[in-house]
Scaffold this active site. Structure first.
Site, PDB file in Angstrom:
ATOM      1  N   TYR A 163      -3.965  -7.118   4.948  1.00 36.81           N
ATOM      2  CA  TYR A 163      -3.403  -6.106   5.842  1.00 36.81           C
ATOM      3  C   TYR A 163      -4.419  -5.658   6.896  1.00 36.81           C
ATOM      4  O   TYR A 163      -4.047  -5.158   7.948  1.00 36.81           O
ATOM      5  CB  TYR A 163      -2.963  -4.873   5.040  1.00 36.81           C
ATOM      6  N   LYS A 200      -4.360 -14.759  -7.141  1.00 38.17           N
ATOM      7  CA  LYS A 200      -3.994 -16.160  -6.910  1.00 38.17           C
ATOM      8  C   LYS A 200      -5.320 -16.923  -6.896  1.00 38.17           C
ATOM      9  O   LYS A 200      -5.677 -17.611  -5.928  1.00 38.17           O
ATOM     10  CB  LYS A 200      -3.207 -16.289  -5.589  1.00 38.17           C
ATOM     11  N   ASP A 250       2.484 -15.609  -8.756  1.00 36.74           N
ATOM     12  CA  ASP A 250       3.806 -16.242  -8.887  1.00 36.74           C
ATOM     13  C   ASP A 250       4.344 -16.061 -10.303  1.00 36.74           C
ATOM     14  O   ASP A 250       5.508 -15.715 -10.512  1.00 36.74           O
ATOM     15  CB  ASP A 250       3.760 -17.728  -8.467  1.00 36.74           C
ATOM     16  N   ASP A 308       2.421  -4.903  -2.527  1.00 37.23           N
ATOM     17  CA  ASP A 308       3.572  -4.569  -1.692  1.00 37.23           C
ATOM     18  C   ASP A 308       4.805  -5.304  -2.204  1.00 37.23           C
ATOM     19  O   ASP A 308       5.871  -4.720  -2.395  1.00 37.23           O
ATOM     20  CB  ASP A 308       3.279  -4.972  -0.238  1.00 37.23           C
ATOM     21  N   ASP A 336       8.169  -3.736  -4.770  1.00 35.70           N
ATOM     22  CA  ASP A 336       9.598  -3.780  -4.402  1.00 35.70           C
ATOM     23  C   ASP A 336      10.391  -4.456  -5.512  1.00 35.70           C
ATOM     24  O   ASP A 336      11.478  -4.015  -5.887  1.00 35.70           O
ATOM     25  CB  ASP A 336       9.814  -4.570  -3.093  1.00 35.70           C
TER      26      ASP A 336
HETATM   27  C1  IPM Z   1       5.130  -0.085   1.781  1.00 31.58           C
HETATM   28  C2  IPM Z   1       5.706  -0.579   3.078  1.00 31.58           C
HETATM   29  C3  IPM Z   1       4.594  -0.691   4.115  1.00 31.58           C
HETATM   30  C4  IPM Z   1       3.580  -1.686   3.595  1.00 31.58           C
HETATM   31  C5  IPM Z   1       5.069  -1.068   5.537  1.00 31.58           C
HETATM   32  C6  IPM Z   1       6.097  -0.098   6.050  1.00 31.58           C
HETATM   33  C7  IPM Z   1       3.924  -1.170   6.488  1.00 31.58           C
HETATM   34  O1  IPM Z   1       6.371  -1.790   2.881  1.00 31.58           O
HETATM   35  O2  IPM Z   1       4.543   1.009   1.774  1.00 31.58           O
HETATM   36  O3  IPM Z   1       5.294  -0.769   0.771  1.00 31.58           O
HETATM   37  O4  IPM Z   1       3.757  -2.903   3.769  1.00 31.58           O
HETATM   38  O5  IPM Z   1       2.595  -1.247   2.994  1.00 31.58           O
HETATM   39 MG    MG Z   2       6.559  -2.339   0.839  1.00 28.21          MG
END
Ligand code: IPM
Ligand code: MG
Length: 361
Positions: free
Chosen positions: A141, A192, A224, A248, A252
Site C-alpha cells: 500500500y 506468501k 491462498d 484487507d 472482507d
Molecule cells: C479497508 C478499505 C481501504 C483499504 C480502502 C478504502 C482504501 O478497503 O479499510 O479495508 O484498502 O484499506
Molecule cells: Mg478493505
C-alpha cells in the site's frame, strides 16, 4: 481531563451511519455522564470538494490533537476519475500513516442471532470469534516506487512495491501475540513466503518474536490456503496476523462469515494507544442517502473506541450488549434481514440501539 474525539463522517453512507453512532454518543454523554469533547472534520471526497485535497492539513492537525477518531467511510464514483494523488482513498491512507496507525484490529465475531444470515452453514460459523491483525501503514500500500509509466514500445506498465522492514514486522507481530495472550493463545501468521521475499522475511521475524511468547502457539499459513481454510473451517483460527493487503482481502472474506460486512468494526492503533475506529466496509454509494445502510459496524467501532482508546471497557460492553439486544428483538437492516424478522432502516436501527442502551440496568 476531558478526552477529545474527532468525528470524520466521510462520503457515501458514511454520514448516515456516523449519525446513528452519534446518537449513541449523545446518549452516553447526556445520560451516563461520560465527559467527551466532540469535534468534526473532513476526510475523503467531501474534503476534496471543500478543500481540494482528501486530507486537509486542518484534519490531520485536529486528528493529532484527539485521543481517538471515529470515521465513517470514504470514496465514491464521483471521485474515481480525478487525479490519483487526491483521490479519497489517498486521504484515508494519509491519515493512517500520518498518525502511525500501524495495527489494524478487525474482529470477526458472529452474533448467535445472525447464524442463519451467513452464506455458510450454521454449524461452520456458529461460535466464530477471530481477531484479524492487519499491518496498516506498510507493505504494498505504501511501498515505493509505484506508478504507471510508459514503456519504450509505447504501452503502459503499472507497478507497486511490496516492502517490509524487520521493525515493521516485529511490532505488528508483538501486537498479535499480546492480543492472543488474552484470548485462546493461538496466532496464525499469514504470508506468501513461498513466492515473495518480503514475506519470507515476515515469516522469519514472526518466528523470532514468538520466542518471547512461549505459551502462544504459532502457525504459519500461505495466504491462498488461509483464504480456503477461512471458508472450510473458520473456527480453527484465534488470532490471524498478516500484511496490509492480505489483511484487507481476508477481512472482507471473514466478514461474510458473520453474516454481513455491515457488522464488522475495526480499530487502527498507534504505538501510544491512540486510535482511529471505522467499519471495515466501504462507502456503498449505491445505497447512500436511502436509509438502507447498516449502522451496526460503526456503532461497534465506537464500542472499540471506548475499549481501546478510552479504557472504558464497561461502556464498550454496554454498547455491545445493546447491539445484541436489538438483534434478539428481531430488528434487521436489509443486509442481514431474514424471514420472520423486522426489517428496519438505518435511522430506526440507530434509535433501537439507543433505546436498548437506555433500558439497561
Ligand atoms: C479497508 C478499505 C481501504 C483499504 C480502502 C478504502 C482504501 O478497503 O479499510 O479495508 O484498502 O484499506
Ligand atoms: Mg478493505
Amino acid at each position: 481531563m476531558t478526552k477529545k474525539i474527532l468525528i470524520l463522517p466521510g462520503d457515501g453512507i458514511g454520514p448516515e451511519i456516523v449519525a446513528q453512532t452519534e446518537k449513541v454518543l449523545a446518549f452516553l454523554i447526556d445520560q451516563r455522564g461520560i465527559k467527551l469533547e466532540l469535534e468534526h472534520g473532513l476526510l475523503g471526497g467531501c474534503a476534496v470538494d471543500a478543500a481540494g485535497v482528501p486530507l486537509p492539513d486542518e484534519t490531520l492537525a485536529k486528528a493529532k490533537e484527539s485521543d481517538a477518531i471515529l470515521l465513517g467511510s470514504v470514496g465514491g464514483p464521483k471521485w474515481d476519475t480525478i487525479e490519483r494523488s487526491i483521490r479519497p482513498e489517498r486521504g484515508l491512507l494519509g491519515i493512517r500513516s500520518g498518525l502511525g496507525l500501524f495495527a489494524n484490529l478487525r474482529p470477526a465475531v458472529l452474533f448467535p442471532q445472525l447464524a442463519n444470515a451467513s452464506t455458510l452453514r450454521e454449524d461452520v460459523v456458529s461460535g466464530l470469534d477471530i481477531m484479524i491483525v492487519r499491518e496498516l501503514t506498510g507493505g504494498i500500500y505504501f511501498g515505493q516506487p509505484r506508478g504507471i509509466k510508459e514503456l519504450e514500445d509505447g504501452q503502459r506498465q503499472g507497478f507497486n512495491t511490496l516492502v517490509y522492514s524487520e521493525s515493521e514486522i516485529e511490532r505488528i507481530a508483538r501486537v498479535a501475540f499480546e492480543i492472543a495472550s488474552k484470548r485462546q493463545k493461538r496466532v496464525c501468521s499469514v504470508d506468501k513466503a513461498n513466492v515473495l521475499e518480503a514475506t519470507e522475511l515476515w515469516r522469519e521475524v514472526v518466528t523470532n518474536v514468538a520466542k518471547d511468547y512461549p505459551d502462544i502457539e504459532l502457525e504459519h499459513m500461505y495466504v491462498d490456503n488461509a483464504a480456503m481454510q477461512l471458508v472450510r473451517n473458520p473456527k480453527q483460527f484465534d488470532v490471524m496476523v498478516t500484511t496490509n493487503m492480505f489483511g484487507d482481502i481476508l477481512s472482507d472474506l471473514a466478514s461474510m462469515l458473520t453474516g454481513s460486512i455491515g457488522m464488522l468494526p475495526s480499530a487502527s492503533l498507534a504505538s501510544d494507544g491512540s486510535g482511529m475506529y471505522e467499519p471495515i466496509h466501504g462507502s456503498a454509494p449505491d445505497i447512500a442517502g436511502q436509509n438502507l445502510a447498516n449502522p451496526l459496524a460503526t456503532i461497534l467501532s465506537l464500542s472499540m473506541l471506548f475499549r481501546y482508546s478510552l479504557d472504558e471497557a464497561q461502556i464498550a460492553d454496554q454498547i455491545d450488549q445493546a447491539v445484541s439486544q436489538v438483534l434478539t428483538d428481531g430488528l434487521r437492516t436489509k443486509d442481514i434481514n431474514a424471514e420472520g424478522m423486522t426489517c428496519v432502516g438505518t435511522n430506526e436501527m440507530g434509535d433501537a440501539v439507543v433505546k436498548a442502551l437506555s433500558s439497561q440496568r
